[in-house]
Design a protein around this motif. Structure first.
Motif, short mmCIF file in Angstrom:
data_model
loop_
_atom_site.label_atom_id
_atom_site.label_comp_id
_atom_site.label_asym_id
_atom_site.label_seq_id
_atom_site.Cartn_x
_atom_site.Cartn_y
_atom_site.Cartn_z
N GLU A 7 0.83 -1.21 0.00
CA GLU A 7 0.00 0.00 0.00
C GLU A 7 0.87 1.26 0.00
N VAL A 10 2.13 2.16 -3.33
CA VAL A 10 1.18 2.90 -4.17
C VAL A 10 1.24 4.38 -3.83
N VAL A 11 1.31 4.70 -2.54
CA VAL A 11 1.40 6.10 -2.12
C VAL A 11 2.66 6.74 -2.68
N ASN A 14 2.83 7.59 -6.44
CA ASN A 14 1.94 8.63 -6.96
C ASN A 14 1.99 9.91 -6.12
N MET A 17 -0.71 12.67 -6.72
CA MET A 17 -2.14 12.44 -6.47
C MET A 17 -2.54 13.02 -5.12
N GLU A 21 -7.71 10.97 -4.14
CA GLU A 21 -7.52 10.08 -5.29
C GLU A 21 -6.86 8.77 -4.87
N LEU A 22 -5.89 8.88 -3.98
CA LEU A 22 -5.19 7.67 -3.53
C LEU A 22 -6.12 6.75 -2.75
N SER A 23 -7.01 7.34 -1.98
CA SER A 23 -7.90 6.50 -1.18
C SER A 23 -8.80 5.66 -2.07
N VAL A 34 -4.81 8.26 4.39
CA VAL A 34 -3.72 8.46 3.43
C VAL A 34 -2.85 9.64 3.86
N ARG A 38 1.08 9.62 4.87
CA ARG A 38 2.07 10.49 4.22
C ARG A 38 2.89 11.25 5.24
N ARG A 43 5.80 11.58 1.50
CA ARG A 43 5.07 11.61 0.25
C ARG A 43 5.85 10.88 -0.84
#
Ligand code: ZN
Length: 110
Positions: A7, A10-11, A14, A17, A21-23, A34, A38, A43
């Motif tokens: 997970e 993914v953060v 991007n 984002m 959007e990430l959620s 999210v 961060r 980030r």
């Protein structure tokens, strides 16, 4: 719920984002969660930075091991988790089965 390494990837992948959007890419994570992740993990993924173990928080995640990476655990905790699963896997599966059977019977009792 602790963040899994996948997970966090993914953060980090991007950074442009928004949390919102990430959620949407991360089932079960709210925009607020999210943002908190961060704050905690950054980030961007800093080169050479390995997130800390999710269990003990003291040692870096064991990135060389696929299961350690997936669980977000350091080497010691990964080995402990493997042994735990080996030891208690069958017993836990049996308890889970018994639970589901009880539930099934309750629902179908007349
Ligand atoms: Zn650990």
């Amino acid at each position: 719920m602790p963040w899994e390494y996948s997970e966090l990837s993914v953060v980090w992948a991007n950074p442009s984002m928004t949390a919102e959007e990430l959620s949407r890419l991360l089932p079960g994570r709210t925009p607020k969660a999210v943002s908190r992740a961060r704050e905690r993990y950054g980030r961007w993924r800093t080169e050479g930075f390995t997130p800390p173990c999710q269990r003990c928080g003291e040692h870096p995640v064991w990135e060389a091991a696929a299961d350690g990476r997936r669980w977000g655990l350091c080497k010691a905790c990964t080995i402990e988790e493997r042994e735990y699963r080996e030891r208690s896997g069958p017993a836990l599966a049996a308890r889970d089965n018994a639970y589901r059977q009880r539930k099934f019977k309750r629902r179908h009792r007349r």
